[in-house]
Motif scaffolding. Structure first.
Motif, PDB file in Angstrom:
ATOM      1  N   GLY A 172       0.765  -1.100  -0.117  1.00  0.00           N
ATOM      2  CA  GLY A 172       0.082   0.002  -0.001  1.00  0.00           C
ATOM      3  C   GLY A 172       1.011   1.159  -0.031  1.00  0.00           C
TER       4      GLY A 172
ATOM      5  N   ILE B  77     -12.901  -1.681   2.089  1.00  0.00           N
ATOM      6  CA  ILE B  77     -12.428  -2.233   0.635  1.00  0.00           C
ATOM      7  C   ILE B  77     -13.130  -3.339   0.475  1.00  0.00           C
TER       8      ILE B  77
ATOM      9  N   ARG C 158     -13.186  -5.859   3.524  1.00  0.00           N
ATOM     10  CA  ARG C 158     -12.513  -5.559   4.606  1.00  0.00           C
ATOM     11  C   ARG C 158     -12.398  -4.186   5.166  1.00  0.00           C
TER      12      ARG C 158
ATOM     13  N   ARG D  98      -3.988  -4.773   5.520  1.00  0.00           N
ATOM     14  CA  ARG D  98      -5.167  -5.035   4.803  1.00  0.00           C
ATOM     15  C   ARG D  98      -5.006  -6.675   4.537  1.00  0.00           C
ATOM     16  N   ALA D  99      -3.828  -6.731   4.077  1.00  0.00           N
ATOM     17  CA  ALA D  99      -3.399  -8.103   3.376  1.00  0.00           C
ATOM     18  C   ALA D  99      -3.213  -9.356   4.137  1.00  0.00           C
TER      19      ALA D  99
END
Lengths: 423, 423
Positions: free
Chosen positions: B194, B264, B291, B358-359
């Motif tokens: 990101g 997201i 997410r 987030r991943a």
């Protein structure tokens, strides 16, 4: 006039045998062009017609010609359709027309026995190569080469998704040659694939014209990214852009269809790259087509499609590239042929009406070079390209009767007169 | 404190060598789990660490363990990430973390030379099997088995799209065994994927928590039909339904993102059946994920997604089946670990900040069983899962420095104390 029992039995038995090649558990067939299943069906058909002393030949792109000699040296009345199918397709689409053609030829030959000189033409029953266009694009490949719309070389070097060429595929099933012949007129019978005959209680449709169709290949370009880590503001998602285009196409069908004119839009192929669970797609290829009976309505719907493409490029932040296109204008079938078909249907006491075809058929190509008659039989609930596709025995048999009547008339010089044979 | 020249040179040279395995013309790599390219990378890595007298072992699901003995018989401080990649992925994602772990281990071992008894733990550098989850689903497979979230048997019998099982694939590249070991703490360094570090001018991110993620596999069911002949009123188009779902997912991200909380949503895999040019699709499988950092916002967005699914079933006349789901609640990393990482970054004079991921990463699994520290280095323009993924040499080297500092501290008993060894 009803079909004699032995002819009914013979046709329906052959139809059941034919449907066993490439059969699927759902009651359909899967015989994509030049696959093993297509090859087996072609070989079965060859055996069937050779059993009636007909001769089988192949041209350079695998069109299969069944020659029935009635007037030695004269040109041919062609009756054709296709034995290939969609993946998990129905057993009637195309195959019915080829088998109907063979049975019509048998019956015309029988009818002419002992009437020397009555026939002014020979008959050829044609199984056109790759009408469906699923394994190799475009569709109607064999009849396009025969009518000079595509070159044989272009077709033979076309590859399937695994890189196999048409030439290799045809060689692998052994159905390729160098035969050619002169055709004076063309007949085709096919299932309607829509529900208008059924809704109107008719058993025969006489096709008066094609619809116009604009078919486009689009490539939507985005930027590959992480589905979790990449914030929405940083995304250029090809799958979102392509999805918007699918939705827009449907909107256009609804928007432009009126009581007078129908517009049909579709997306039939849609492939995502790299298509991984956690990757924002960088590319989607998709086919979009717009069809209508009315040229001005089609033009307006087409303009709206292109306006929406531009709008989606902005809103979804993608680039949309327009690749190959195939444009067919709405075009009438031979008027004298339509009149002859109506007279023949009346003589047989069949309930008929005129229809227009939205789908492409090999007759769409043939009508541009010779007088052509296209007939439809009903499809139950309009279902097609589906294992549940169905046409009743009675409707199939009525179609064979009408095809036989028309073939008999054409062979004896109605509609066209033989030109001097060009050797 | 800057990295000594020979250590800089050694790391960057190894990084360039590693990036040549499975390299793509666009500057990325394609090393999906247990492919030949993944196997070659694993073998290269084995050679590299064996050259430093480390020992390599595999467990039953192909996790690759590089053992560095510092305190014979003691448990291990694990440093890990993954060498597998997305199709046409970047060369930094995962691979940077494994190589950084190996170099950190080398430097810790050098630093302890002559200090007998200083180390209370051993080090293991782990290359987790199939973190990416593109060839075999789900992602983070190796660390999920190690942490008891998936069974080995379930994983080994999972197949790729061509029907190859994980067991067969691992056997074909020869990286499967029966090793196991005790781990006391876990360290991982990864590219951010990101743009927050870059935007804030930081060189290190200390991950304080994961985002919550709800991942769904949907199957949209329609009715196979002819794209030309079937009128719109008779269609049940799975592609239209699935496209509406992709558009709805994006709408939800926009609708639920506020100044305080980001939502997201993504669709990363989308497969159409039978995907023929003139066939209305009967089925589309697609993955949709939602997410957010905030559990209540995530719940609201999720509820809206399911409301939209029901709405699309009506409007597009399709059936939408919900298949497997993977739900991860937002969860914090070890607070003491975060504090230790901050102190270490300060000692090295690095510009750092806290971030949320987030991943998913293998540390997402490991943090649930042992104290875990997760570090990020910047990704240029936030680009990832893309051949253009990039992290500068300086940022990579700063990350290795911090990882070395932390590994040295953990090995000597900061954060966790060794429990009695269980044989």
């Amino acid at each position: 006039m009803s079909t004699p029992t032995h002819q009914r039995h013979s046709f329906l038995t052959d139809f059941r045998s034919m449907s066993s090649f490439g059969s699927t558990t759902g009651g359909g067939v899967d015989r994509q062009a030049a696959t093993a299943a297509d090859g087996q069906t072609r070989n079965w058909f060859r055996g069937l017609v050779e059993g009636h002393d007909f001769t089988v030949r192949y041209d350079q792109v695998g069109n299969q010609f069944t020659l029935v000699e009635l007037a030695p040296g004269a040109p041919y009345i062609a009756i054709g359709s296709h034995l290939d199918s969609q993946p998990f397709g129905g057993r009637f689409d195309g195959a019915y027309g080829v088998l109907a053609g063979a049975h019509a030829a048998m019956r015309v030959k029988e009818g002419l026995a002992g009437r020397d000189g009555a026939a002014l033409f020979n008959i050829v029953v044609v199984n056109w190569f790759n009408e469906e266009g699923c394994r190799f694009k475009p569709s109607m490949m064999g009849s396009s080469v025969f009518t000079g719309k595509l070159s044989a070389e272009q077709v033979l070097t076309t590859t399937d998704p695994r890189g196999v060429t048409v030439r290799e595929a045809l060689e692998s099933i052994g159905t390729i040659g160098d035969f050619s012949l002169d055709v004076a007129a063309y007949l085709e019978i096919h299932i309607e694939q829509g529900r208008s005959l059924e809704d109107d209680g008719l058993s025969i449709g006489l096709v008066e014209s094609t619809w116009g169709a604009n078919k486009y290949e689009f490539v939507v370009h985005g930027e590959q990214a992480h589905t979790g880590a990449t914030v929405i503001a940083d995304r250029s998602d090809a799958l979102l852009g392509a999805s918007c285009l699918v939705v827009a196409a449907r909107d256009i069908a609804n928007q432009f269809t009126t009581d007078d004119h129908m517009v049909i839009t579709s997306c039939g192929e849609f492939t995502v790259f790299p298509n991984s669970p956690v990757v924002v797609a960088n590319r989607v290829t998709l086919l979009v087509d717009v069809r209508s009976t009315d040229p001005s309505v089609l033009a307006a719907a087409d303009a709206e499609l292109h306006r929406r493409v531009n709008e989606i490029e902005e809103s979804a932040r993608v680039k949309i590239e327009r690749g190959a296109e195939h444009i067919w204008a709405a075009k009438a079938y031979d008027a004298a042929g339509l009149k002859l078909a109506a007279a023949s249907a009346e003589r047989l006491g069949l309930q008929y009406g005129t229809v227009r075809t939205r789908a492409g058929h090999d007759s769409t190509n043939m009508k541009d070079i010779v007088p052509t008659i296209m007939l439809f039989v009903p499809s139950a609930d309009g279902i097609s390209h589906n294992e549940r596709e169905f046409t009743s025995d009675e409707d199939m048999l009525a179609g064979v009767d009408l095809l036989t009547e028309l073939a008999g008339r054409l062979v004896t010089g109605e509609l066209v007169r033989p030109e001097p044979f060009r050797p």
